[in-house]
Scaffold this motif. Structure first.
Motif, PDB file in Angstrom:
ATOM      1  N   TRP A 103       2.107  -7.971  -8.322  1.00  0.00           N
ATOM      2  CA  TRP A 103       0.829  -7.461  -7.696  1.00  0.00           C
ATOM      3  C   TRP A 103      -0.003  -7.095  -9.071  1.00  0.00           C
ATOM      4  CZ3 TRP A 103      -3.464  -6.744  -4.946  1.00  0.00           C
ATOM      5  CH2 TRP A 103      -4.397  -5.708  -5.228  1.00  0.00           C
ATOM      6  N   ASN A 104       0.753  -6.490  -9.997  1.00  0.00           N
ATOM      7  CA  ASN A 104      -0.022  -6.179 -11.173  1.00  0.00           C
ATOM      8  C   ASN A 104      -0.246  -7.235 -12.028  1.00  0.00           C
ATOM      9  OD1 ASN A 104       0.874  -2.841 -12.693  1.00  0.00           O
ATOM     10  ND2 ASN A 104       1.087  -3.491 -10.385  1.00  0.00           N
ATOM     11  N   ASN A 139      -5.196   3.221  -1.981  1.00  0.00           N
ATOM     12  CA  ASN A 139      -3.809   3.409  -1.307  1.00  0.00           C
ATOM     13  C   ASN A 139      -3.107   2.126  -2.161  1.00  0.00           C
ATOM     14  OD1 ASN A 139      -1.670   4.761  -0.558  1.00  0.00           O
ATOM     15  ND2 ASN A 139      -1.679   4.125   1.536  1.00  0.00           N
ATOM     16  N   ALA A 140      -3.616   1.712  -3.185  1.00  0.00           N
ATOM     17  CA  ALA A 140      -3.146   0.395  -3.794  1.00  0.00           C
ATOM     18  C   ALA A 140      -1.728   0.954  -4.588  1.00  0.00           C
ATOM     19  CB  ALA A 140      -3.738   0.082  -5.100  1.00  0.00           C
ATOM     20  N   ARG A 159       0.755  -1.260  -0.187  1.00  0.00           N
ATOM     21  CA  ARG A 159       0.072   0.036   0.085  1.00  0.00           C
ATOM     22  C   ARG A 159       0.975   1.335  -0.106  1.00  0.00           C
ATOM     23  NH1 ARG A 159      -5.680  -0.385   1.456  1.00  0.00           N
ATOM     24  NH2 ARG A 159      -6.050  -2.614   1.995  1.00  0.00           N
ATOM     25  N   GLY A 160       0.417   2.005  -1.028  1.00  0.00           N
ATOM     26  CA  GLY A 160       1.377   3.500  -0.923  1.00  0.00           C
ATOM     27  C   GLY A 160       2.689   3.347  -1.637  1.00  0.00           C
ATOM     28  N   MET A 161       3.128   2.289  -2.137  1.00  0.00           N
ATOM     29  CA  MET A 161       4.572   2.068  -2.460  1.00  0.00           C
ATOM     30  C   MET A 161       4.321   2.496  -4.129  1.00  0.00           C
ATOM     31  SD  MET A 161       6.672   0.855  -0.375  1.00  0.00           S
ATOM     32  CE  MET A 161       5.688   1.961   0.795  1.00  0.00           C
ATOM     33  N   GLY A 162       5.750   2.992  -4.495  1.00  0.00           N
ATOM     34  CA  GLY A 162       5.887   3.381  -5.815  1.00  0.00           C
ATOM     35  C   GLY A 162       5.298   4.579  -6.361  1.00  0.00           C
ATOM     36  N   ASP A 183       9.414   5.091  -7.987  1.00  0.00           N
ATOM     37  CA  ASP A 183       9.208   4.084  -8.630  1.00  0.00           C
ATOM     38  C   ASP A 183      10.291   2.968  -8.345  1.00  0.00           C
ATOM     39  OD1 ASP A 183       7.415   5.592 -10.170  1.00  0.00           O
ATOM     40  OD2 ASP A 183       8.146   5.272 -12.174  1.00  0.00           O
ATOM     41  N   HIS A 184      11.282   3.039  -7.890  1.00  0.00           N
ATOM     42  CA  HIS A 184      12.233   2.021  -7.555  1.00  0.00           C
ATOM     43  C   HIS A 184      11.592   1.403  -6.400  1.00  0.00           C
ATOM     44  CE1 HIS A 184      13.119   5.535  -4.709  1.00  0.00           C
ATOM     45  NE2 HIS A 184      13.398   4.546  -3.855  1.00  0.00           N
ATOM     46  N   GLU A 185      10.791   1.639  -5.572  1.00  0.00           N
ATOM     47  CA  GLU A 185      10.057   1.072  -4.180  1.00  0.00           C
ATOM     48  C   GLU A 185       9.469  -0.332  -4.702  1.00  0.00           C
ATOM     49  OE1 GLU A 185       9.219   4.800  -1.380  1.00  0.00           O
ATOM     50  OE2 GLU A 185       7.521   3.776  -2.350  1.00  0.00           O
ATOM     51  N   MET A 186      10.027  -1.566  -4.066  1.00  0.00           N
ATOM     52  CA  MET A 186       9.409  -2.840  -4.306  1.00  0.00           C
ATOM     53  C   MET A 186       8.945  -3.135  -5.756  1.00  0.00           C
ATOM     54  SD  MET A 186       7.373  -2.842  -0.598  1.00  0.00           S
ATOM     55  CE  MET A 186       7.306  -4.616  -0.565  1.00  0.00           C
ATOM     56  N   PHE A 187       9.826  -2.863  -6.626  1.00  0.00           N
ATOM     57  CA  PHE A 187       9.522  -3.206  -7.972  1.00  0.00           C
ATOM     58  C   PHE A 187       9.058  -4.375  -8.392  1.00  0.00           C
ATOM     59  CE2 PHE A 187      10.059  -3.995 -12.209  1.00  0.00           C
ATOM     60  CZ  PHE A 187       9.324  -3.067 -13.004  1.00  0.00           C
ATOM     61  N   GLU A 188       9.704  -5.382  -7.903  1.00  0.00           N
ATOM     62  CA  GLU A 188       9.496  -6.803  -8.392  1.00  0.00           C
ATOM     63  C   GLU A 188       8.000  -7.458  -7.634  1.00  0.00           C
ATOM     64  OE1 GLU A 188      10.684  -8.560 -10.280  1.00  0.00           O
ATOM     65  OE2 GLU A 188      12.241  -7.285 -10.926  1.00  0.00           O
TER      66      GLU A 188
END
Length: 407
Positions: free
Chosen positions: A50-51, A89-90, A32-35, A40-45
């Motif tokens: 999730w996508n 907050n996805a 929640r709230g990442m990226g 954009d680098h936050e928890m990319f994988e």
């Protein structure tokens, strides 16, 4: 114009809200709230996974026609989807350029073979895309593109066909270091100038002849890149539209860029504004009548911005305005970008002198959310079409005023 939602729309809102509430739990809750912007680098994988989870449940490309793998949602249902996604907050999605820009462009301009080859990979989030528009000498002035491409026989000499050979440089290429493909505007007619002789090419990034260099930003992230093409290749049939006629395709894509998904930004902006107000109350800055007036003005302006955007989308749906034509889309870009910059300035005013100091625990430093908001929002009036370009579009294409003199 009636901007109210039907019972069917409200039922859809309840459906997507319930799905997000049910699924943003367990392993996905920490996303929640990442990226967000500048992160954009936050928890990319993890966000990529999730996508793909969204895709498996039919929540990608929701506005695409069903025959191309989408849900075929109405304009207002697309608005609802994006609003509820932000309200939950996805995490920021990783496939924006493919889903919101290239996909609709291929549906509008691409061949049946191109659609069959690339659209399923976008829907499933199996192939990610970057945008090869801006160059060091052609940022806001896209018609000044100097990257060149020429047709040659395949290098193995088998006579199997021709390929485009590409030489040049692109810059500010979002997430190129995490993408498999890039769509490139290149000059394919020697001696051509301005918007003539350009082609819209689909180019694989994982090949010899492509070098990607991340650009480190003030916010600490590096989602933007320089991309160098030195004899890079792509198949001859991976040109969208006619060779030399790529300007119309490129402009069509920019129309999609200012579509439904950008409206959801106003929901995110509302959350940011509420957080700044809360911070002002905590620090006592809210007692300053001048600052309080600025916050009130931001709240009113945001409501007006949202209302204008909804009316603009209504005009596009009814055919009264063209998303690619510039009018409503350019005004909306000018309004939200400058509003967000002002929010960043007010946030730093609320923080006071402490906002001038960064934590030294990171490399080279760590920023809090308000510092990052201030720094990243300075770019809002530049990326996606600078203020100057939007004003020229409105003046020249909408109002019919004389074109700006060019040196």
């Amino acid at each position: 114009m009636d901007l109210s939602y039907s019972e069917e729309d409200q039922a859809f809102r309840a459906e997507i809200r319930a799905w997000l509430e049910e699924n943003l739990t367990g392993e996905w809750a920490e996303l929640r709230g990442m990226g967000g912007a500048g992160r954009d680098h936050e928890m990319f994988e993890e966000r990529l996974a999730w996508n793909r989870h969204l895709a498996a449940h039919g929540w990608t490309c929701v506005g695409w026609p069903t025959e191309h793998g989408g849900r075929g949602l109405s304009l207002w249902q697309q608005v609802i989807f994006h609003e509820e996604y932000v309200r939950a907050n996805a995490p920021a999605r990783v496939n924006h350029l493919g889903e919101e820009l290239l996909g609709p462009t291929l549906i509008a301009f691409g061949s049946a073979e191109q659609q069959k080859r690339f659209l399923p990979g976008i829907v499933a989030v199996e192939e990610l895309w970057a945008q090869g528009y801006s160059e060091p000498g052609a940022g806001s002035d896209l018609a000044n593109v100097q990257t060149k491409a020429r047709l040659e026989e395949t290098p193995d000499g088998s006579g199997a066909g021709q390929q485009w050979v590409i030489d040049g440089q692109k810059v500010w290429t979002s997430n190129a270091h995490q993408s498999q493909w890039v769509f490139v505007v290149a000059r394919t007619e020697p001696g051509s100038k301005r918007h003539h002789g350009l082609s819209f090419l689909l180019v694989p990034l994982d090949q010899e002849g492509v070098e990607i260099r991340p650009i480190e930003q003030l916010t600490g992230g590096s989602e933007f890149n320089e991309v160098f093409f030195t004899g890079a290749r792509t198949d001859a049939d991976l040109v969208v539209g006619e060779p030399g006629k790529g300007w119309g395709v490129a402009m069509g894509l920019l129309g999609f860029e200012r579509g439904v998904s950008t409206l959801a930004q106003t929901v995110d902006f509302s959350r940011e504004l509420a957080a700044v107000v809360s911070l002002a109350k905590e620090t006592g800055a809210f007692e300053d009548p001048v600052l309080r007036d600025r916050l009130a003005a931001l709240a009113v302006e945001l409501e007006v911005t949202r209302s204008f955007a909804l009316h603009g989308l209504s005009d596009v749906e009814s055919g009264a305005d063209s998303a690619a034509g510039g009018g409503a889309g350019s005004i909306f870009k000018l309004v939200w970008a400058n509003w967000h910059r002002r929010l960043g300035e007010v946030a730093m005013q609320v923080r006071g002198p402490a906002g001038l100091l960064a934590r030294a625990s990171g490399t080279p430093y760590d920023l809090d959310e308000w510092q990052r908001l201030f720094l990243f929002s300075r770019a809002d009036t530049i990326y996606g079409g600078s203020d100057e370009v939007q004003k020229n579009i409105l003046a020249e294409r909408v109002l019919g005023l004389p074109k700006e003199a060019r040196g």
